[in-house]
Design a protein around this motif. Structure first.
Motif, PDB file in Angstrom:
ATOM      1  N   ILE A 134      12.555  20.364-100.373  1.00 24.40           N
ATOM      2  CA  ILE A 134      13.502  19.863 -99.229  1.00 24.40           C
ATOM      3  C   ILE A 134      14.728  20.056-100.344  1.00 24.40           C
ATOM      4  O   ILE A 134      14.945  19.388-101.347  1.00 24.40           O
ATOM      5  CB  ILE A 134      13.098  18.573 -98.772  1.00 24.40           C
ATOM      6  N   SER A 135      15.741  20.606 -99.654  1.00 22.32           N
ATOM      7  CA  SER A 135      17.105  20.705-100.397  1.00 22.32           C
ATOM      8  C   SER A 135      17.975  19.720 -99.525  1.00 22.32           C
ATOM      9  O   SER A 135      17.915  19.591 -98.317  1.00 22.32           O
ATOM     10  CB  SER A 135      17.597  21.932-100.228  1.00 22.32           C
ATOM     11  N   LEU A 136      18.752  18.859-100.348  1.00 19.98           N
ATOM     12  CA  LEU A 136      19.673  18.017 -99.863  1.00 19.98           C
ATOM     13  C   LEU A 136      20.924  18.074-100.552  1.00 19.98           C
ATOM     14  O   LEU A 136      21.069  18.748-101.626  1.00 19.98           O
ATOM     15  CB  LEU A 136      19.048  16.556-100.291  1.00 19.98           C
ATOM     16  N   LYS A 137      22.182  17.560 -99.604  1.00 19.69           N
ATOM     17  CA  LYS A 137      23.428  17.493-100.332  1.00 19.69           C
ATOM     18  C   LYS A 137      23.853  16.046-100.016  1.00 19.69           C
ATOM     19  O   LYS A 137      23.545  15.333 -99.344  1.00 19.69           O
ATOM     20  CB  LYS A 137      24.199  18.628 -99.806  1.00 19.69           C
ATOM     21  N   ILE A 138      24.826  15.658-100.708  1.00 19.05           N
ATOM     22  CA  ILE A 138      25.565  14.391-100.628  1.00 19.05           C
ATOM     23  C   ILE A 138      26.305  14.665 -98.995  1.00 19.05           C
ATOM     24  O   ILE A 138      26.725  15.692 -98.764  1.00 19.05           O
ATOM     25  CB  ILE A 138      26.972  14.047-101.510  1.00 19.05           C
ATOM     26  N   PHE A 139      26.168  13.457 -98.363  1.00 19.90           N
ATOM     27  CA  PHE A 139      26.518  13.199 -96.922  1.00 19.90           C
ATOM     28  C   PHE A 139      25.394  13.689 -95.880  1.00 19.90           C
ATOM     29  O   PHE A 139      25.820  13.733 -94.655  1.00 19.90           O
ATOM     30  CB  PHE A 139      27.969  13.806 -96.818  1.00 19.90           C
ATOM     31  N   ALA A 140      24.488  14.498 -96.492  1.00 20.04           N
ATOM     32  CA  ALA A 140      23.626  14.973 -95.247  1.00 20.04           C
ATOM     33  C   ALA A 140      22.653  13.739 -94.721  1.00 20.04           C
ATOM     34  O   ALA A 140      22.290  12.978 -95.456  1.00 20.04           O
ATOM     35  CB  ALA A 140      22.538  15.825 -96.132  1.00 20.04           C
ATOM     36  N   PRO A 141      22.334  14.104 -93.547  1.00 17.05           N
ATOM     37  CA  PRO A 141      21.502  12.836 -92.909  1.00 17.05           C
ATOM     38  C   PRO A 141      19.926  13.136 -92.999  1.00 17.05           C
ATOM     39  O   PRO A 141      19.694  14.249 -93.024  1.00 17.05           O
ATOM     40  CB  PRO A 141      21.758  13.071 -91.323  1.00 17.05           C
ATOM     41  N   ILE A 142      19.311  12.258 -93.492  1.00 14.81           N
ATOM     42  CA  ILE A 142      17.793  12.585 -93.470  1.00 14.81           C
ATOM     43  C   ILE A 142      17.052  11.295 -92.414  1.00 14.81           C
ATOM     44  O   ILE A 142      17.754  10.357 -92.320  1.00 14.81           O
ATOM     45  CB  ILE A 142      17.462  12.250 -95.148  1.00 14.81           C
ATOM     46  N   LEU A 165      22.432  11.301-105.167  1.00 15.40           N
ATOM     47  CA  LEU A 165      21.185  12.391-105.422  1.00 15.40           C
ATOM     48  C   LEU A 165      20.747  12.204-106.844  1.00 15.40           C
ATOM     49  O   LEU A 165      21.636  12.701-107.733  1.00 15.40           O
ATOM     50  CB  LEU A 165      21.110  13.569-104.898  1.00 15.40           C
ATOM     51  N   SER A 166      19.534  11.868-107.597  1.00 17.08           N
ATOM     52  CA  SER A 166      19.196  12.353-108.757  1.00 17.08           C
ATOM     53  C   SER A 166      17.705  12.534-108.777  1.00 17.08           C
ATOM     54  O   SER A 166      17.244  12.853-107.662  1.00 17.08           O
ATOM     55  CB  SER A 166      19.167  10.770-109.622  1.00 17.08           C
ATOM     56  N   THR A 167      17.410  12.757-110.013  1.00 16.30           N
ATOM     57  CA  THR A 167      15.817  13.265-110.184  1.00 16.30           C
ATOM     58  C   THR A 167      14.880  12.622-109.249  1.00 16.30           C
ATOM     59  O   THR A 167      14.052  13.223-108.899  1.00 16.30           O
ATOM     60  CB  THR A 167      15.167  13.523-111.528  1.00 16.30           C
ATOM     61  N   TYR A 168      15.000  11.197-109.394  1.00 12.02           N
ATOM     62  CA  TYR A 168      13.897  10.185-108.594  1.00 12.02           C
ATOM     63  C   TYR A 168      14.094   9.369-107.916  1.00 12.02           C
ATOM     64  O   TYR A 168      13.465   8.761-107.479  1.00 12.02           O
ATOM     65  CB  TYR A 168      13.105   9.521-110.147  1.00 12.02           C
ATOM     66  N   VAL A 169      15.535   9.389-107.491  1.00 14.61           N
ATOM     67  CA  VAL A 169      16.178   8.578-106.633  1.00 14.61           C
ATOM     68  C   VAL A 169      17.269   8.951-105.686  1.00 14.61           C
ATOM     69  O   VAL A 169      17.998  10.046-106.126  1.00 14.61           O
ATOM     70  CB  VAL A 169      16.927   7.265-107.390  1.00 14.61           C
ATOM     71  N   ILE A 170      17.195   8.582-104.484  1.00 12.36           N
ATOM     72  CA  ILE A 170      17.918   8.902-103.408  1.00 12.36           C
ATOM     73  C   ILE A 170      18.780   7.673-102.726  1.00 12.36           C
ATOM     74  O   ILE A 170      17.904   6.735-102.638  1.00 12.36           O
ATOM     75  CB  ILE A 170      17.367   9.698-102.127  1.00 12.36           C
ATOM     76  N   LYS A 171      20.278   7.683-102.875  1.00 15.51           N
ATOM     77  CA  LYS A 171      20.815   6.582-102.484  1.00 15.51           C
ATOM     78  C   LYS A 171      21.531   6.706-101.080  1.00 15.51           C
ATOM     79  O   LYS A 171      21.738   8.114-101.075  1.00 15.51           O
ATOM     80  CB  LYS A 171      21.620   6.143-103.307  1.00 15.51           C
ATOM     81  N   GLY A 172      21.538   6.040-100.262  1.00 15.17           N
ATOM     82  CA  GLY A 172      22.151   6.299 -98.980  1.00 15.17           C
ATOM     83  C   GLY A 172      22.598   5.055 -97.967  1.00 15.17           C
ATOM     84  O   GLY A 172      22.217   4.026 -98.523  1.00 15.17           O
ATOM     85  N   LEU A 173      23.292   5.362 -96.961  1.00 13.25           N
ATOM     86  CA  LEU A 173      23.638   4.290 -95.899  1.00 13.25           C
ATOM     87  C   LEU A 173      22.695   4.416 -94.689  1.00 13.25           C
ATOM     88  O   LEU A 173      22.394   5.459 -94.178  1.00 13.25           O
ATOM     89  CB  LEU A 173      25.140   4.323 -95.499  1.00 13.25           C
ATOM     90  N   ILE A 174      22.088   3.305 -94.367  1.00 20.64           N
ATOM     91  CA  ILE A 174      21.386   3.389 -92.923  1.00 20.64           C
ATOM     92  C   ILE A 174      22.256   3.615 -91.799  1.00 20.64           C
ATOM     93  O   ILE A 174      23.294   3.334 -91.731  1.00 20.64           O
ATOM     94  CB  ILE A 174      20.643   2.006 -92.815  1.00 20.64           C
ATOM     95  N   MET A 175      21.987   4.471 -91.030  1.00 22.78           N
ATOM     96  CA  MET A 175      22.746   4.925 -89.799  1.00 22.78           C
ATOM     97  C   MET A 175      22.173   4.293 -88.533  1.00 22.78           C
ATOM     98  O   MET A 175      21.056   4.608 -88.135  1.00 22.78           O
ATOM     99  CB  MET A 175      22.923   6.424 -89.774  1.00 22.78           C
TER     100      MET A 175
END
Length: 226
Positions: A134-142, A165-175
């Motif tokens: 799975i490929s992700l970028k900053i500001f992408a919705p998951i 985004l880091s190797t083991y952690v994903i940080k984000g905002l609940i939408m």
């Protein structure tokens, strides 16, 4: 006629049906022209441009991403649309991979390795699970595919905008929902997530959206999907 009125009319049996072959039953219906987009030569691009208008300028806004989505019947269609949208997001791609080896503690490890080579394991795709990578970028919705911690809003179907985004952690905002705007951290290697510019019709149940595109490359026949 609005989309809601039209689908209600289908359920009430008020929409006339037709057949494309005189030897087959009359079980097709026509979608009204005002509800259709002309697909052109690139149907995926057409519906993405229509639903995600002014995307380059607003792709980083949680309120913009929360209010819209493309729904489609199959996981393959979802993957294709999500890849198309992610390519338009500026920034570096961070790719996560699933486990693709048999556990070495198995008593039959050699035979299992021979029967299930890495190349085969990486091609497997199941409903409710993301693909091998799975490929992700900053500001992408998951979207979460499992309940992680309902007490803080991390439930099956929760949508999150990625902010780190880091190797083991994903940080984000609940939408959206009760915990809208809450900062959360989830394990990056858990593979409990999927991009959600597009989602399957079944997975979209329970979501609140203001702008929705329905992508139907094949006829929809499952009860209730349309």
């Amino acid at each position: 006629m609005s989309f809601a009125d039209w689908t209600l009319s289908i359920g009430n049996g008020q929409i006339p049906t037709k057949s494309f072959n005189k030897n087959q039953p009359s079980d097709w219906i026509s979608i009204p022209e005002p509800l259709l987009l002309q697909p052109g030569s690139h149907p995926t691009s057409t519906i993405c441009d229509e639903i995600y208008t002014d995307f380059q300028a607003k792709s980083y806004r949680a309120s913009y991403l929360t209010s819209r989505a493309i729904v489609t019947p199959t996981n393959k269609n979802v993957t294709d649309i999500n890849k198309h949208m992610l390519q338009q997001v500026p920034g570096k791609v961070h790719t996560y991979f699933s486990a693709d080896t048999i556990h070495s503690d198995s008593n039959d490890c050699a035979r299992l390795d021979a029967e299930y080579p890495t190349e085969f394991l990486n091609t497997l795709s199941f409903s409710g699970f993301p693909d091998h990578d799975i490929s992700l970028k900053i500001f992408a919705p998951i979207m979460l595919l499992r309940n992680l911690n309902p007490d803080i809003g991390l439930c099956n179907g929760t949508r999150i905008m990625v902010t780190y985004l880091s190797t083991y952690v994903i940080k984000g905002l609940i939408m959206g929902g009760t915990y809208d705007g809450s900062v959360v951290v989830i394990p990056g290697d858990s593979f409990l997530i999927r991009l959600c510019y597009a989602m399957t019709i079944n997975k979209s149940q329970g979501q609140t959206l203001d702008r929705v595109g329905v992508f139907l490359p094949k006829p929809v026949f499952s009860h209730g999907q349309l």
